[in-house]
Each structure stands twice: as structure tokens, then as C-alpha cells.
Design a protein around this motif. Structure first.
Motif, PDB file in Angstrom:
ATOM      1  N   GLU A  54       4.911  -1.177 -11.556  1.00  0.00           N
ATOM      2  CA  GLU A  54       3.607  -1.764 -11.827  1.00  0.00           C
ATOM      3  C   GLU A  54       2.911  -2.909 -10.704  1.00  0.00           C
ATOM      4  OE1 GLU A  54       5.560  -4.126 -14.801  1.00  0.00           O
ATOM      5  OE2 GLU A  54       5.917  -2.166 -13.921  1.00  0.00           O
ATOM      6  N   GLU A  55       3.886  -3.789 -10.536  1.00  0.00           N
ATOM      7  CA  GLU A  55       3.559  -4.991  -9.513  1.00  0.00           C
ATOM      8  C   GLU A  55       2.964  -4.417  -8.174  1.00  0.00           C
ATOM      9  OE1 GLU A  55       6.052  -8.272  -9.910  1.00  0.00           O
ATOM     10  OE2 GLU A  55       5.870  -8.128 -12.018  1.00  0.00           O
ATOM     11  N   GLN A  56       3.635  -3.204  -7.913  1.00  0.00           N
ATOM     12  CA  GLN A  56       3.367  -2.655  -6.360  1.00  0.00           C
ATOM     13  C   GLN A  56       1.978  -1.910  -6.357  1.00  0.00           C
ATOM     14  OE1 GLN A  56       7.142  -0.543  -5.185  1.00  0.00           O
ATOM     15  NE2 GLN A  56       8.063  -1.289  -6.825  1.00  0.00           N
ATOM     16  N   LEU A  57       1.381  -1.658  -7.669  1.00  0.00           N
ATOM     17  CA  LEU A  57       0.028  -0.715  -7.713  1.00  0.00           C
ATOM     18  C   LEU A  57      -0.807  -1.177  -6.483  1.00  0.00           C
ATOM     19  CD1 LEU A  57      -1.048   1.878  -8.735  1.00  0.00           C
ATOM     20  CD2 LEU A  57      -1.823   0.633 -10.779  1.00  0.00           C
ATOM     21  N   SER A  58      -1.382  -0.536  -5.818  1.00  0.00           N
ATOM     22  CA  SER A  58      -2.841  -0.815  -5.215  1.00  0.00           C
ATOM     23  C   SER A  58      -3.582   0.591  -4.787  1.00  0.00           C
ATOM     24  CB  SER A  58      -2.637  -1.646  -4.119  1.00  0.00           C
ATOM     25  OG  SER A  58      -1.980  -0.832  -2.987  1.00  0.00           O
ATOM     26  N   SER A  59      -4.697   0.337  -4.896  1.00  0.00           N
ATOM     27  CA  SER A  59      -5.680   1.579  -4.559  1.00  0.00           C
ATOM     28  C   SER A  59      -5.019   2.179  -3.440  1.00  0.00           C
ATOM     29  CB  SER A  59      -7.071   1.467  -4.759  1.00  0.00           C
ATOM     30  OG  SER A  59      -7.514   2.776  -4.586  1.00  0.00           O
ATOM     31  N   PRO A  60      -4.861   3.564  -2.984  1.00  0.00           N
ATOM     32  CA  PRO A  60      -4.523   3.843  -1.626  1.00  0.00           C
ATOM     33  C   PRO A  60      -5.749   4.515  -1.200  1.00  0.00           C
ATOM     34  CG  PRO A  60      -3.917   5.744  -3.338  1.00  0.00           C
ATOM     35  CD  PRO A  60      -4.369   4.242  -4.167  1.00  0.00           C
ATOM     36  N   THR A  61      -6.837   4.190  -1.560  1.00  0.00           N
ATOM     37  CA  THR A  61      -8.108   4.913  -1.100  1.00  0.00           C
ATOM     38  C   THR A  61      -8.286   4.861   0.354  1.00  0.00           C
ATOM     39  OG1 THR A  61      -8.967   4.442  -3.175  1.00  0.00           O
ATOM     40  CG2 THR A  61     -10.662   4.746  -1.368  1.00  0.00           C
ATOM     41  N   PHE A  62      -7.984   3.309   0.909  1.00  0.00           N
ATOM     42  CA  PHE A  62      -8.391   3.380   2.420  1.00  0.00           C
ATOM     43  C   PHE A  62      -6.926   3.514   3.061  1.00  0.00           C
ATOM     44  CE2 PHE A  62     -11.259   0.589   0.179  1.00  0.00           C
ATOM     45  CZ  PHE A  62     -12.486   1.198   0.806  1.00  0.00           C
ATOM     46  N   SER A  63      -5.727   3.805   2.492  1.00  0.00           N
ATOM     47  CA  SER A  63      -4.614   4.087   3.322  1.00  0.00           C
ATOM     48  C   SER A  63      -4.171   5.670   3.129  1.00  0.00           C
ATOM     49  CB  SER A  63      -3.628   3.018   2.936  1.00  0.00           C
ATOM     50  OG  SER A  63      -3.042   3.249   1.660  1.00  0.00           O
ATOM     51  N   LEU A  64      -4.652   6.278   2.115  1.00  0.00           N
ATOM     52  CA  LEU A  64      -4.432   7.630   1.717  1.00  0.00           C
ATOM     53  C   LEU A  64      -3.227   7.847   0.832  1.00  0.00           C
ATOM     54  CD1 LEU A  64      -4.469  10.627   2.140  1.00  0.00           C
ATOM     55  CD2 LEU A  64      -3.267  10.750   4.094  1.00  0.00           C
ATOM     56  N   MET A  65      -2.236   6.787   1.180  1.00  0.00           N
ATOM     57  CA  MET A  65      -0.825   7.018   0.524  1.00  0.00           C
ATOM     58  C   MET A  65      -0.196   5.559   0.121  1.00  0.00           C
ATOM     59  SD  MET A  65       2.565   8.970   0.964  1.00  0.00           S
ATOM     60  CE  MET A  65       3.290   7.937   2.282  1.00  0.00           C
ATOM     61  N   ASN A  66       0.433   5.477  -0.788  1.00  0.00           N
ATOM     62  CA  ASN A  66       1.196   4.193  -1.109  1.00  0.00           C
ATOM     63  C   ASN A  66       2.500   4.824  -1.976  1.00  0.00           C
ATOM     64  OD1 ASN A  66      -0.533   2.143  -0.175  1.00  0.00           O
ATOM     65  ND2 ASN A  66      -1.253   2.098  -2.478  1.00  0.00           N
ATOM     66  N   ILE A  67       3.692   4.213  -1.337  1.00  0.00           N
ATOM     67  CA  ILE A  67       4.823   4.467  -1.940  1.00  0.00           C
ATOM     68  C   ILE A  67       5.569   3.301  -2.691  1.00  0.00           C
ATOM     69  CG2 ILE A  67       7.364   5.100  -1.392  1.00  0.00           C
ATOM     70  CD1 ILE A  67       6.292   6.426   1.210  1.00  0.00           C
ATOM     71  N   TYR A  68       5.975   3.495  -3.973  1.00  0.00           N
ATOM     72  CA  TYR A  68       6.187   2.525  -4.689  1.00  0.00           C
ATOM     73  C   TYR A  68       8.037   2.896  -5.066  1.00  0.00           C
ATOM     74  CZ  TYR A  68       1.213   2.487  -5.740  1.00  0.00           C
ATOM     75  OH  TYR A  68       0.134   2.698  -5.663  1.00  0.00           O
ATOM     76  N   GLU A  69       8.706   1.803  -5.232  1.00  0.00           N
ATOM     77  CA  GLU A  69      10.015   1.904  -5.829  1.00  0.00           C
ATOM     78  C   GLU A  69      10.104   1.603  -6.917  1.00  0.00           C
ATOM     79  OE1 GLU A  69      12.219   3.056  -3.445  1.00  0.00           O
ATOM     80  OE2 GLU A  69      11.082   3.035  -1.744  1.00  0.00           O
ATOM     81  N   GLY A  70      10.809   2.338  -7.791  1.00  0.00           N
ATOM     82  CA  GLY A  70      11.245   1.981  -9.220  1.00  0.00           C
ATOM     83  C   GLY A  70      12.347   2.449  -9.753  1.00  0.00           C
TER      84      GLY A  70
END
Length: 142
Positions: A54-70
Motif C-alpha cells: 500500500e505504501e507504493q500506491l499512486s495513481s497511474p493516471t499520467f503514467s498509464l501503469m504502475n507496478i507494485y511489489e508485494g
């Protein structure tokens, strides 16, 4: 987890998302839909909480995609979070190699995925959020 649920707060929305996430498997692709301001980000926050990212969460609206490790059941998991709100055409999806990102042993959550009918075949789960009152949200999971 499938069905209709009524949430009276952001905390409840995240709790439903955590319960939903407990049933996900590597390779699942979730279509997360709902109007602006309905709680998609809170639902996504609950999913990331379930996997400890959850600490990695940010909106990908401007980058299209985010990748989180969990972690999923004690094992590393990669969570792909897409936001297709700003895309205009299927051609943009293709040029971004979007289909390739949905393949493999990852979990993927696609916001605004309903905008592109060609993706329907890829979704293993669908979560729809609706405003059901001033502070209530209806969550439909199929």
C-alpha cells in the motif's frame, strides 16, 4: 468473493477490497469500473493493503501503469495497476504493448478497462462501483 455489497465509508470499501483480493490468483486480470469519484482508488488501496504494497500506491493516471511489489500467501507477487482513462483508442493500447503486460504470473487491475471492448476477453474478474447515496457506495463483484 462475488456479489453486491454496500459500503458506508472509505474504510469499508478498503475492507471489501482486502477480502476480494484474498481470492485472487497470479494471472487474474480485474476490470475496475465506476465514475470519477466513486471510490476506485480506495478499492485499489484495499487491494494493495492485502498484498502489503500500500505504501507504493499512486495513481497511474499520467503514467498509464504502475507496478507494485508485494506478497501473496508469503510469496512475492507483482501487481500491475493500469488506468486507461486518458487513452483514446485501441491503437494506443497496442502501441503501449498493453496485451503483453496482462500476460504472465502477475495480478493486474485495470481501471477504466470497460472503455475498450477488445479487452473484455482478458478479464477474469469485474468490480463495479456505484454511488448509492451521499456517503454510500454499491460494489458489485462478478
Amino acid at each position: 468473493m462475488r456479489g453486491e455489497f454496500l459500503s458506508a465509508s472509505a474504510d469499508e470499501t478498503r475492507e471489501y477490497a482486502r477480502r476480494f483480493a484474498a481470492g485472487l490468483q497470479p494471472g487474474d486480470v480485474v476490470c475496475l469500473t465506476g465514475n470519477l469519484g466513486v471510490g476506485k482508488t480506495e478499492f485499489m488501496r484495499g487491494i494493495t493493503e492485502a498484498f502489503g504494497c500500500e505504501e507504493q500506491l499512486s495513481s497511474p493516471t499520467f503514467s498509464l501503469m504502475n507496478i507494485y511489489e508485494g506478497l501473496m500467501r508469503g510469496r512475492p507477487v507483482e501487481l500491475h495497476h493500469f488506468d486507461l482513462y486518458r487513452l483514446e483508442s485501441e491503437k494506443e493500447l497496442d502501441s503501449a504493448g498493453f496485451d503483453d503486460y496482462l500476460s504472465g504470473p502477475f495480478l493486474s487491475v485495470v481501471e477504466w478497462g470497460e472503455r475498450f471492448s477488445s479487452l473484455e476477453r482478458r478479464y477474469t474478474r469485474r468490480v463495479e462501483l456505484f454511488i448509492a447515496g451521499e456517503s454510500q457506495r454499491k460494489i458489485v463483484i462478478t
